[in-house]
Enzyme design. Structure first.
Site, PDB file in Angstrom:
ATOM      1  N   LEU A 127      50.999   2.518 -54.278  1.00 34.28           N
ATOM      2  CA  LEU A 127      49.645   2.845 -54.696  1.00 34.28           C
ATOM      3  C   LEU A 127      49.516   4.328 -55.041  1.00 34.28           C
ATOM      4  O   LEU A 127      49.075   4.685 -56.125  1.00 34.28           O
ATOM      5  CB  LEU A 127      48.640   2.470 -53.594  1.00 34.28           C
ATOM      6  N   SER A 134      44.546  11.008 -52.617  1.00 37.16           N
ATOM      7  CA  SER A 134      43.688  10.003 -51.983  1.00 37.16           C
ATOM      8  C   SER A 134      42.717   9.336 -52.956  1.00 37.16           C
ATOM      9  O   SER A 134      41.799   8.639 -52.520  1.00 37.16           O
ATOM     10  CB  SER A 134      42.903  10.649 -50.836  1.00 37.16           C
ATOM     11  N   TRP A 158      55.439   8.678 -52.251  1.00 43.59           N
ATOM     12  CA  TRP A 158      55.315   8.377 -50.821  1.00 43.59           C
ATOM     13  C   TRP A 158      55.500   6.892 -50.521  1.00 43.59           C
ATOM     14  O   TRP A 158      54.776   6.316 -49.711  1.00 43.59           O
ATOM     15  CB  TRP A 158      53.965   8.855 -50.282  1.00 43.59           C
ATOM     16  N   ASP A 240      42.269  -1.483 -45.831  1.00 45.12           N
ATOM     17  CA  ASP A 240      41.529  -1.742 -44.596  1.00 45.12           C
ATOM     18  C   ASP A 240      42.455  -2.350 -43.546  1.00 45.12           C
ATOM     19  O   ASP A 240      42.458  -1.938 -42.378  1.00 45.12           O
ATOM     20  CB  ASP A 240      40.351  -2.691 -44.862  1.00 45.12           C
ATOM     21  N   ARG A 243      45.148   0.244 -42.437  1.00 38.92           N
ATOM     22  CA  ARG A 243      44.658   1.282 -41.521  1.00 38.92           C
ATOM     23  C   ARG A 243      44.633   0.786 -40.086  1.00 38.92           C
ATOM     24  O   ARG A 243      44.894   1.551 -39.147  1.00 38.92           O
ATOM     25  CB  ARG A 243      43.274   1.749 -41.981  1.00 38.92           C
ATOM     26  N   GLN A 336      53.828  19.349 -23.327  1.00 39.85           N
ATOM     27  CA  GLN A 336      53.393  20.360 -22.360  1.00 39.85           C
ATOM     28  C   GLN A 336      53.763  19.950 -20.934  1.00 39.85           C
ATOM     29  O   GLN A 336      54.199  20.783 -20.126  1.00 39.85           O
ATOM     30  CB  GLN A 336      51.878  20.569 -22.470  1.00 39.85           C
ATOM     31  N   GLY A 339      57.251  20.635 -20.207  1.00 41.19           N
ATOM     32  CA  GLY A 339      57.600  22.052 -20.247  1.00 41.19           C
ATOM     33  C   GLY A 339      58.716  22.332 -21.237  1.00 41.19           C
ATOM     34  O   GLY A 339      58.727  21.801 -22.349  1.00 41.19           O
ATOM     35  N   GLU A 363      48.011   6.308 -45.147  1.00 43.07           N
ATOM     36  CA  GLU A 363      46.971   5.271 -45.208  1.00 43.07           C
ATOM     37  C   GLU A 363      45.583   5.904 -45.344  1.00 43.07           C
ATOM     38  O   GLU A 363      44.582   5.375 -44.835  1.00 43.07           O
ATOM     39  CB  GLU A 363      47.018   4.357 -43.973  1.00 43.07           C
TER      40      GLU A 363
END
Length: 398
Positions: A127, A134, A158, A240, A243, A336, A339, A363
């Site tokens: 697409l 977009s 893509w 739709d 996504r 995090q 560490g 998407e």
């Protein structure tokens, strides 16, 4: 394998148990090496197809499993918790089958869908274009009618599975009108169809992404899906569904990062106690749990509308936005918690974080999701009569 709470019938629960076993015993041991080597795991998709996992939401009479969309999305989440490239690949393959399954004729579905859903044919969805981003209505790829054939020219950017897929669902312009777009099912061996060198990506390196070139590709009329000029409607309907697929994968990615961080926090000790017992770490993990649970609830809520045959476009955008933003936060916090180890490739936390970023982009970027949501809200506000329609609440699984 940490326990998860699911709302489903016995059939779906058994399916999820099977998928979890496959994910942890067959996929997880291969994921790190394949991602490091940027190796596309084509055999994995064939294996998943033989297990019946590539056609879950489609009808049984064309080779699918006939399961609710909510069940299929939970399968994607399980796969995404151990290997995001594979989960994204299953989502994209399902997306590439959507136009044929939903808008194809009975003859077209009977001819092509069984092999596609069985995993014998891996799909790709074409697409996006390099200049259009977009805005799919701005595409320049053309399909010129010549007798009983169309001649396709252009480029599609893509493309997941680009260069590896067996068929490509391609949107191309058939008239000068902005919405004059049609949908075509193009076989990979069509003369004039080629793939550029794969993109060098920050994450999802086990998933091949390439620009596809169409140079005078001839496609028989019988491979046009839907009526001429119906392609944009088909594309948007497919997005739709797609996504929701990405929302589920992102939720799984967040769950995998949380599982890793929690395991590390329970085993690692500092100052004479587990780091999980330090409030700063415990609260990070609590927030991560809240993020994953809310993302899961959001995509399942949207799936319940889809399964009930109700419009779910806005809810799909909400699910994609919430789940992918949450995945980015959860994976960052997982690094995090670990560490310095989280910043090394000895643990998959850094890979999870790199993979989460693209979830906010493909998407439809999350900025586009906000556009979709806000426009939908405005439309509802302008049409509001002050009466809230009471609809029956559909089950999450049939």
């Amino acid at each position: 394998m940490p326990a998860r709470r699911v709302l489903a019938d016995d059939t779906t629960v058994d399916l999820l148990r099977l998928v979890r076993t496959i994910a942890h015993e067959q996929l997880a041991p291969r994921a790190a090496e394949a991602e490091a080597e940027e190796a596309f795991p084509r055999d994995v998709f064939a294996s998943l197809g033989r297990t019946g996992l590539l056609g879950l939401p489609y009808p049984e009479d064309v080779g699918g499993a006939g399961l609710p969309y909510g069940a299929y999305l939970q399968v994607l989440e399980e796969l995404g918790s151990v290997w995001a490239s594979v989960a994204v690949g299953v989502s994209v393959h399902t997306l590439s089958c959507f136009p044929l399954a939903r808008f194809g004729t009975d003859e077209q579905r009977a001819r092509w869908l069984p092999d596609m859903l069985a995993g014998d044919r891996l799909g790709a969805y074409c697409l996006s274009e390099p200049h259009a981003g977009s805005d799919p209505a701005a595409m320049r790829t053309t399909a010129r009618r010549e007798g009983d054939e169309y001649v396709l020219d252009g480029a599609k950017a893509w493309t997941t599975h680009g260069g590896h897929a067996d068929f490509y669902t391609v949107m191309a312009r058939t008239s000068d009108e902005r919405t004059g777009i049609s949908c075509f099912l193009v076989p990979a061996d069509a003369p004039g169809l080629s793939a550029d060198k794969p993109e060098r990506k920050m994450g999802l390196t086990g998933s091949a992404t390439a620009t596809m070139r169409l140079d005078g590709v001839r496609v028989p009329l019988e491979r046009r899906i839907g009526a001429e000029g119906e392609g944009l409607r088909i594309a948007l309907a497919a997005l739709d569904a797609g996504r929701l697929g990405i929302a589920a994968v992102a939720t799984g990615l967040g769950q995998g990062a949380l599982d890793l961080a929690l395991g590390y926090a329970r085993d690692r000790e500092t100052f004479g106690q587990r780091i999980l017992d330090h409030q700063g770490v415990a609260f990070l993990l609590a927030d991560a749990e809240a993020a994953v649970v809310s993302a899961r609830a959001t995509y399942l809520s949207a799936a319940s509308l889809a399964d009930a045959g109700l419009p779910y476009g806005r809810e799909a955008s909400v699910a994609k936005l919430v789940a992918t933003d949450n995945a980015m936060k959860v994976t960052t916090d997982a690094v995090q918690v670990l560490g310095g180890y989280g910043y090394t490739r000895d643990f998959p936390a850094e890979r999870y974080m790199r993979e989460a970023k693209v979830m906010q982009i493909f998407e439809g970027t999350n900025q586009i999701q906000r556009v979709v949501i806000s426009r939908s809200l405005d439309k509802d506000a302008r049409c509001d009569t002050g009466v809230v329609e009471q609809l029956p609440v559909p089950a999450l699984a049939h």
